[in-house]
Scaffold this motif. Structure first.
Motif, PDB file in Angstrom:
ATOM      1  N   TYR A  81      93.387  83.320  90.391  1.00 45.74           N
ATOM      2  CA  TYR A  81      94.308  82.403  89.724  1.00 45.74           C
ATOM      3  C   TYR A  81      94.062  81.016  90.326  1.00 45.74           C
ATOM      4  O   TYR A  81      94.103  80.868  91.544  1.00 45.74           O
ATOM      5  CB  TYR A  81      95.765  82.783  89.985  1.00 45.74           C
ATOM      6  N   TYR A  82      93.846  80.005  89.490  1.00 45.25           N
ATOM      7  CA  TYR A  82      93.525  78.688  90.050  1.00 45.25           C
ATOM      8  C   TYR A  82      94.432  77.592  89.492  1.00 45.25           C
ATOM      9  O   TYR A  82      94.933  77.661  88.385  1.00 45.25           O
ATOM     10  CB  TYR A  82      92.054  78.338  89.820  1.00 45.25           C
ATOM     11  N   ASP A 149      88.324  83.845  85.305  1.00 44.12           N
ATOM     12  CA  ASP A 149      89.454  83.460  86.145  1.00 44.12           C
ATOM     13  C   ASP A 149      90.620  82.977  85.282  1.00 44.12           C
ATOM     14  O   ASP A 149      90.433  82.632  84.113  1.00 44.12           O
ATOM     15  CB  ASP A 149      89.029  82.354  87.119  1.00 44.12           C
ATOM     16  N   ILE A 150      91.798  82.951  85.870  1.00 48.37           N
ATOM     17  CA  ILE A 150      93.013  82.601  85.120  1.00 48.37           C
ATOM     18  C   ILE A 150      93.533  81.229  85.545  1.00 48.37           C
ATOM     19  O   ILE A 150      93.798  80.985  86.730  1.00 48.37           O
ATOM     20  CB  ILE A 150      94.099  83.670  85.328  1.00 48.37           C
ATOM     21  N   HIS A 151      93.660  80.350  84.559  1.00 46.74           N
ATOM     22  CA  HIS A 151      94.222  79.024  84.807  1.00 46.74           C
ATOM     23  C   HIS A 151      95.731  79.171  84.997  1.00 46.74           C
ATOM     24  O   HIS A 151      96.479  79.352  84.041  1.00 46.74           O
ATOM     25  CB  HIS A 151      93.915  78.090  83.633  1.00 46.74           C
ATOM     26  N   ALA A 152      96.173  79.102  86.246  1.00 53.51           N
ATOM     27  CA  ALA A 152      97.583  79.371  86.580  1.00 53.51           C
ATOM     28  C   ALA A 152      98.340  78.067  86.777  1.00 53.51           C
ATOM     29  O   ALA A 152      99.045  77.880  87.774  1.00 53.51           O
ATOM     30  CB  ALA A 152      97.662  80.237  87.833  1.00 53.51           C
ATOM     31  N   VAL A 209     103.174  80.126  88.124  1.00 54.76           N
ATOM     32  CA  VAL A 209     102.276  81.072  88.793  1.00 54.76           C
ATOM     33  C   VAL A 209     102.951  82.439  88.877  1.00 54.76           C
ATOM     34  O   VAL A 209     102.335  83.482  88.595  1.00 54.76           O
ATOM     35  CB  VAL A 209     101.897  80.588  90.205  1.00 54.76           C
ATOM     36  N   LEU A 212     103.015  84.239  85.452  1.00 57.26           N
ATOM     37  CA  LEU A 212     101.731  84.857  85.119  1.00 57.26           C
ATOM     38  C   LEU A 212     101.524  86.138  85.905  1.00 57.26           C
ATOM     39  O   LEU A 212     101.063  87.151  85.372  1.00 57.26           O
ATOM     40  CB  LEU A 212     100.588  83.880  85.404  1.00 57.26           C
ATOM     41  N   TYR A 213     101.872  86.082  87.190  1.00 55.44           N
ATOM     42  CA  TYR A 213     101.649  87.247  88.033  1.00 55.44           C
ATOM     43  C   TYR A 213     102.514  88.427  87.591  1.00 55.44           C
ATOM     44  O   TYR A 213     102.061  89.568  87.548  1.00 55.44           O
ATOM     45  CB  TYR A 213     101.939  86.892  89.492  1.00 55.44           C
ATOM     46  N   TYR A 216     100.867  89.666  84.040  1.00 57.29           N
ATOM     47  CA  TYR A 216      99.585  90.368  84.085  1.00 57.29           C
ATOM     48  C   TYR A 216      99.597  91.579  85.023  1.00 57.29           C
ATOM     49  O   TYR A 216      98.899  92.558  84.788  1.00 57.29           O
ATOM     50  CB  TYR A 216      98.466  89.407  84.516  1.00 57.29           C
ATOM     51  N   VAL A 221      95.011  89.951  93.521  1.00 58.16           N
ATOM     52  CA  VAL A 221      94.945  88.580  93.027  1.00 58.16           C
ATOM     53  C   VAL A 221      94.665  87.615  94.185  1.00 58.16           C
ATOM     54  O   VAL A 221      95.229  87.753  95.270  1.00 58.16           O
ATOM     55  CB  VAL A 221      96.274  88.179  92.341  1.00 58.16           C
ATOM     56  N   ILE A 223      95.100  83.642  94.812  1.00 53.28           N
ATOM     57  CA  ILE A 223      95.719  82.428  94.262  1.00 53.28           C
ATOM     58  C   ILE A 223      95.155  81.215  94.987  1.00 53.28           C
ATOM     59  O   ILE A 223      95.376  81.034  96.188  1.00 53.28           O
ATOM     60  CB  ILE A 223      97.249  82.476  94.399  1.00 53.28           C
TER      61      ILE A 223
END
Length: 249
Positions: A81-82, A149-152, A209, A212-213, A216, A221, A223
């Motif tokens: 997560y970024y 990757d996930i845009h968090a 954030v 999302l966590y 999903y 994960v 972060i």
């Protein structure tokens, strides 16, 4: 836990115009990327989170180490997560949408005091800090972010929408419209206190954030977020039933 609460309160009393405060520069200096990371585990749900505090400016070699570490974590089954407040190049927008997006940018500046650009922009006096010497500004490409990757983080339009839903409409003044986005921008102390920059830059994004966590529910994960968010994300993860795994000395 008392120490964590004290540290959070201490940090919140300062300016949160950026994630790269002097405290965090000292906190991260001289430590390997892996050494900065914190592993947290929820034994009941068999889930793991690794918090990786980031500097937003640094030498290319630093970001290469981050890239290598993230590659290692992906091979170990972690989903990345970024962070990254999403912006749009106004030149890519149709003419009909440019005025609206210009207003969104000015609302962001009204609350935070800055116009959002890369920290290598020498022509942006509103930035809280800039790259120096051989430093470069952090980008997804530099740290090796991939399409998996996930845009968090929130795009700036969504950030403004959520802020106004919670705190009320951001009212722009004649000064806001007359001052170019790349010009010096200065508000009085009273004007700064009218809006809550901490809520916009920290609380809304940290909660996203967490959203999302929880949605999903990935078992592992990593972060990757600015160091200024570290203790706040740490507290949120703790509230989800995680505990820190202490490193062996």
């Amino acid at each position: 836990m008392k120490n964590i609460v004290f540290f959070i309160l201490f940090l919140s009393s300062g300016l949160f115009m950026s994630c790269r405060s002097v405290i965090y520069a000292v906190f991260l200096r001289g430590r390997a990327v892996e050494g900065k990371a914190t592993l947290m585990v929820n034994h009941t749900e068999e889930r793991e989170v690794i918090l990786i505090p980031m500097m937003h400016t640094g030498r290319p070699a630093y970001y290469q180490k981050v890239k290598n570490y993230l590659d290692t974590l992906r091979h170990r089954g972690y989903v990345v997560y970024y962070e990254g407040l999403g912006t749009v190049d106004p030149r890519m927008l149709p003419d009909s949408l440019r005025p609206k997006y210009d207003t969104i940018q000015r609302k962001f500046r009204r609350v935070t005091g800055m116009h959002l650009t890369g920290y290598d922009r020498k022509d942006n006096p509103s930035l809280p800090f800039k790259t120096k010497g051989k430093q470069v500004t952090e980008t997804p490409e530099l740290k090796g972010i991939t399409k998996e990757d996930i845009h968090a983080d929130l795009f700036i339009a969504e950030l403004i929408k959520r802020y106004e839903a919670a705190k009320g409409k951001i009212v722009l003044t004649e000064y806001d419209f007359q001052t170019g986005l790349l010009e010096k921008y200065k508000l009085s102390r009273q004007e700064k206190e009218q809006y809550n920059s901490f809520f916009m830059l920290q609380e809304l994004r940290n909660e996203y954030v967490s959203e999302l966590y929880r949605t999903y529910r990935h078992p592992k994960v990593a972060i990757v977020y600015g160091a200024g968010h570290f203790w706040f994300l740490y507290a949120k993860i703790r509230d989800m039933g995680f505990e820190e795994v202490k490193k062996k000395k």
